[in-house]
Design a protein around this motif. Structure first.
Motif, mmCIF file in Angstrom:
data_model
loop_
_atom_site.group_PDB
_atom_site.id
_atom_site.type_symbol
_atom_site.label_atom_id
_atom_site.label_comp_id
_atom_site.label_asym_id
_atom_site.label_seq_id
_atom_site.Cartn_x
_atom_site.Cartn_y
_atom_site.Cartn_z
ATOM 1 N N PRO A 142 -6.691 -15.449 -27.144
ATOM 2 C CA PRO A 142 -7.153 -14.191 -27.749
ATOM 3 C C PRO A 142 -8.572 -13.845 -27.325
ATOM 4 C CG PRO A 142 -7.303 -15.968 -29.345
ATOM 5 C CD PRO A 142 -6.676 -16.568 -28.110
ATOM 6 N N LEU A 143 -8.849 -12.560 -27.234
ATOM 7 C CA LEU A 143 -10.207 -12.076 -26.971
ATOM 8 C C LEU A 143 -10.759 -11.554 -28.304
ATOM 9 C CD1 LEU A 143 -12.348 -11.695 -24.814
ATOM 10 C CD2 LEU A 143 -11.414 -9.432 -24.348
ATOM 11 N N TYR A 144 -11.583 -12.373 -28.933
ATOM 12 C CA TYR A 144 -11.977 -12.174 -30.327
ATOM 13 C C TYR A 144 -12.696 -10.851 -30.557
ATOM 14 C CZ TYR A 144 -14.582 -12.906 -34.675
ATOM 15 O OH TYR A 144 -15.131 -12.768 -35.922
ATOM 16 N N HIS A 145 -13.690 -10.541 -29.710
ATOM 17 C CA HIS A 145 -14.532 -9.384 -30.035
ATOM 18 C C HIS A 145 -13.776 -8.057 -29.921
ATOM 19 C CE1 HIS A 145 -15.217 -9.381 -25.578
ATOM 20 N NE2 HIS A 145 -15.212 -8.078 -25.763
ATOM 21 N N ARG A 146 -12.705 -8.010 -29.092
ATOM 22 C CA ARG A 146 -11.938 -6.769 -29.021
ATOM 23 C C ARG A 146 -11.249 -6.466 -30.355
ATOM 24 N NH1 ARG A 146 -10.880 -5.200 -23.544
ATOM 25 N NH2 ARG A 146 -12.996 -5.020 -22.727
ATOM 26 N N VAL A 147 -10.691 -7.474 -30.969
ATOM 27 C CA VAL A 147 -9.989 -7.287 -32.241
ATOM 28 C C VAL A 147 -10.977 -7.085 -33.384
ATOM 29 C CG1 VAL A 147 -8.423 -8.388 -33.891
ATOM 30 C CG2 VAL A 147 -8.008 -8.607 -31.435
ATOM 31 N N GLN A 148 -12.053 -7.874 -33.392
ATOM 32 C CA GLN A 148 -12.980 -7.847 -34.513
ATOM 33 C C GLN A 148 -13.909 -6.642 -34.479
ATOM 34 O OE1 GLN A 148 -12.712 -9.986 -36.905
ATOM 35 N NE2 GLN A 148 -14.454 -9.342 -38.162
ATOM 36 N N LEU A 149 -14.313 -6.214 -33.271
ATOM 37 C CA LEU A 149 -15.371 -5.203 -33.158
ATOM 38 C C LEU A 149 -14.913 -3.893 -32.542
ATOM 39 C CD1 LEU A 149 -18.257 -7.533 -31.887
ATOM 40 C CD2 LEU A 149 -17.787 -6.840 -34.239
ATOM 41 N N GLU A 150 -13.757 -3.868 -31.859
ATOM 42 C CA GLU A 150 -13.387 -2.669 -31.115
ATOM 43 C C GLU A 150 -12.045 -2.078 -31.555
ATOM 44 O OE1 GLU A 150 -14.314 -2.673 -26.823
ATOM 45 O OE2 GLU A 150 -14.998 -4.725 -27.105
ATOM 46 N N ASN A 151 -11.574 -2.446 -32.759
ATOM 47 C CA ASN A 151 -10.408 -1.813 -33.363
ATOM 48 C C ASN A 151 -9.122 -2.025 -32.566
ATOM 49 O OD1 ASN A 151 -9.212 -0.321 -35.475
ATOM 50 N ND2 ASN A 151 -9.304 1.585 -34.284
ATOM 51 N N PHE A 152 -8.976 -3.206 -31.966
ATOM 52 C CA PHE A 152 -7.730 -3.545 -31.288
ATOM 53 C C PHE A 152 -6.801 -4.271 -32.257
ATOM 54 C CE2 PHE A 152 -10.023 -2.428 -27.585
ATOM 55 C CZ PHE A 152 -9.120 -2.287 -26.538
ATOM 56 N N ALA A 153 -5.506 -3.948 -32.192
ATOM 57 C CA ALA A 153 -4.525 -4.678 -32.998
ATOM 58 C C ALA A 153 -4.346 -6.094 -32.461
ATOM 59 C CB ALA A 153 -3.196 -3.933 -32.989
ATOM 60 N N TYR A 154 -4.356 -6.223 -31.139
ATOM 61 C CA TYR A 154 -4.303 -7.541 -30.510
ATOM 62 C C TYR A 154 -4.812 -7.414 -29.077
ATOM 63 C CZ TYR A 154 0.031 -5.852 -28.348
ATOM 64 O OH TYR A 154 0.958 -5.114 -27.661
ATOM 65 N N TYR A 155 -5.252 -8.533 -28.531
ATOM 66 C CA TYR A 155 -5.692 -8.598 -27.129
ATOM 67 C C TYR A 155 -5.550 -10.053 -26.689
ATOM 68 C CZ TYR A 155 -8.269 -7.183 -22.928
ATOM 69 O OH TYR A 155 -8.627 -6.860 -21.640
ATOM 70 N N PHE A 156 -4.634 -10.309 -25.739
ATOM 71 C CA PHE A 156 -4.366 -11.672 -25.298
ATOM 72 C C PHE A 156 -4.426 -11.775 -23.775
ATOM 73 C CE2 PHE A 156 -2.097 -11.598 -29.385
ATOM 74 C CZ PHE A 156 -2.571 -12.769 -29.964
ATOM 75 N N PHE A 157 -4.938 -12.907 -23.317
ATOM 76 C CA PHE A 157 -4.745 -13.322 -21.933
ATOM 77 C C PHE A 157 -3.474 -14.183 -21.915
ATOM 78 C CE2 PHE A 157 -9.301 -12.736 -22.430
ATOM 79 C CZ PHE A 157 -9.623 -11.943 -21.337
ATOM 80 N N ALA A 158 -2.462 -13.708 -21.206
ATOM 81 C CA ALA A 158 -1.166 -14.396 -21.291
ATOM 82 C C ALA A 158 -0.403 -14.257 -19.972
ATOM 83 C CB ALA A 158 -0.354 -13.818 -22.452
ATOM 84 N N PRO A 159 -0.631 -15.184 -19.042
ATOM 85 C CA PRO A 159 -1.517 -16.350 -19.131
ATOM 86 C C PRO A 159 -2.776 -16.162 -18.288
ATOM 87 C CG PRO A 159 0.056 -16.701 -17.387
ATOM 88 C CD PRO A 159 0.297 -15.293 -17.902
ATOM 89 N N GLN A 160 -3.622 -17.209 -18.293
ATOM 90 C CA GLN A 160 -4.667 -17.400 -17.296
ATOM 91 C C GLN A 160 -4.265 -18.634 -16.490
ATOM 92 O OE1 GLN A 160 -8.130 -17.660 -19.952
ATOM 93 N NE2 GLN A 160 -8.915 -15.796 -19.025
ATOM 94 N N GLN A 161 -4.202 -18.466 -15.187
ATOM 95 C CA GLN A 161 -3.691 -19.558 -14.353
ATOM 96 C C GLN A 161 -4.557 -19.718 -13.099
ATOM 97 O OE1 GLN A 161 0.004 -19.644 -11.519
ATOM 98 N NE2 GLN A 161 0.769 -19.906 -13.620
ATOM 99 N N ARG A 162 -4.801 -20.989 -12.724
ATOM 100 C CA ARG A 162 -5.582 -21.279 -11.518
ATOM 101 C C ARG A 162 -4.965 -22.456 -10.785
ATOM 102 N NH1 ARG A 162 -9.661 -24.886 -10.187
ATOM 103 N NH2 ARG A 162 -11.089 -24.193 -8.525
ATOM 104 N N GLN A 163 -4.812 -22.312 -9.468
ATOM 105 C CA GLN A 163 -4.303 -23.384 -8.625
ATOM 106 C C GLN A 163 -5.189 -23.520 -7.397
ATOM 107 O OE1 GLN A 163 0.112 -23.483 -7.982
ATOM 108 N NE2 GLN A 163 0.053 -21.457 -8.949
ATOM 109 N N ILE A 164 -5.423 -24.745 -6.974
ATOM 110 C CA ILE A 164 -6.134 -24.985 -5.725
ATOM 111 C C ILE A 164 -5.474 -26.142 -4.994
ATOM 112 C CG2 ILE A 164 -7.868 -26.372 -6.961
ATOM 113 C CD1 ILE A 164 -9.833 -25.594 -4.677
ATOM 114 N N THR A 165 -5.182 -25.921 -3.735
ATOM 115 C CA THR A 165 -4.590 -26.931 -2.876
ATOM 116 C C THR A 165 -5.456 -27.054 -1.624
ATOM 117 O OG1 THR A 165 -2.366 -26.327 -3.639
ATOM 118 C CG2 THR A 165 -2.512 -27.616 -1.611
ATOM 119 N N TYR A 166 -5.770 -28.291 -1.243
ATOM 120 C CA TYR A 166 -6.569 -28.437 -0.029
ATOM 121 C C TYR A 166 -6.212 -29.729 0.696
ATOM 122 C CZ TYR A 166 -9.689 -31.766 -2.439
ATOM 123 O OH TYR A 166 -10.200 -32.846 -3.111
#
Length: 334
Positions: free
Chosen positions: A32-56
């Protein structure tokens, strides 16, 4: 929820060659992105998903002569994925944004023993970034979908090619380190406008030559003094030039005429070391020019958010002093 794993394989190919293979993966879901819901009148705001891969893959070869004493090759592939889903209170639409970034890299480094007191690291690097970005506006009542421009221009790319050589020289009680690096960038920002305002793709090709040098003098076996000077350079990237949308209490628009940031760094210091004590003191100064900052666009707002554009609008400097002291009380405690 979070999933992650790391895998490494080290393989001795020959007496003078070693191959290291590595893969790392990290994924976080429904962040969740807290300040969007708490301060900017959002019903919800989620990062779904955040993903990172590195191959070397890293190949190290012990050379057969002093000019090719050690050769290192690295090939890498990095991938990142970020999806954002959100809805404002009372809004008939919900939104789904997706950003994918792929970075391909190749480096080659050669360590050379030019003479008994002179060694060098020289090499070549190449990195290529590819950005795909999208945004969907979804009508909640009918689930109808309307595609919009993403946070970044879709299919934007950034190529970075560099050559470098860093030399280390010992002359009596002096140690000298000096190097040069040349960078060439090719940044392409596609024009995502479909109306008559379309102006075509934007391509910029900044280049730089940066240097660093350090001179150290050994007063005796325990004491030394040194001075150093270096230059730095940061080219504007895809985020600087192409962002369009809501970003933390502001609405950003693209900026295609940015210049590179530059720095000039200098330092003077003293070091002391014996069997029990290690101490150092230094003073430093850094000057930064053409800083890229966010500047409000006067009289422009989008959905109640102030519009900002990036500009080369600031100059600054950092100066200071630092000191460190370490005393070994026993072999196990310091």
């Amino acid at each position: 929820k979070e999933q992650s794993f790391d895998v490494k394989l080290k393989w001795k190919l020959a007496e003078n060659a070693t191959l290291l293979l590595s893969h790392q993966f990290l994924q976080q879901n429904n962040v969740p992105l807290y300040h969007r819901v708490q301060l900017e009148n959002f019903a919800y705001y989620f990062f779904a998903p955040q993903q990172r891969q590195i191959t070397y893959a890293r190949l190290e070869i012990d050379g057969r002569n002093k000019w090719l004493d050690k050769i290192t090759f690295i090939g890498s592939l990095q991938k990142s994925l970020e999806k954002r889903t959100y809805q404002k209170n009372g809004n008939v639409y919900k939104f789904l944004e997706e950003d994918r970034v792929k970075t391909f890299g190749l480096t080659a480094d050669i360590f050379s023993i030019i003479s008994t007191n002179w060694t060098a690291n020289s090499g070549i690097e190449y990195y290529q970034d590819k950005v795909n970005s999208s945004k969907q506006q979804i009508t909640i009542s009918s689930n109808a979908t309307f595609n919009q421009r993403g946070l970044y221009p879709n299919n934007a790319s950034n190529g970075n090619f560099s050559l470098y050589s860093l030399h280390h020289v010992k002359i009596m009680r002096f140690e000298i380190e000096a190097g040069l690096r040349y960078n060439r960038f090719v940044i392409t920002i596609p024009d995502t406008i479909t109306s008559t305002l379309k102006v075509g793709n934007v391509t910029v090709k900044p280049a730089s030559l940066v240097a660093n040098t350090t001179l150290l003098f050994h007063i005796n076996q325990q004491q030394s003094v040194y001075t150093s000077f270096s230059t730095g350079y940061r080219s504007p990237n895809i985020d600087d030039m192409g962002t369009l949308g809501l970003v933390d209490f502001r609405y950003e628009i693209p900026a295609y005429n940015l210049r590179p940031e530059t720095t000039y760094n200098s330092e003077v210091g003293y070091r002391y070391s014996n069997k029990k004590i290690r101490a150092s003191v230094a003073v430093f100064y850094m000057q930064l020019t053409n800083l890229i900052t966010r500047v409000p666009v006067v009289g422009e707002q989008v959905a109640g958010y102030q519009v900002y554009a990036k500009q080369n609008s600031q100059q600054s400097y950092i100066r200071g002093a630092e000191a460190s002291f370490n005393y070994e009380i026993t072999k196990q405690l310091s």
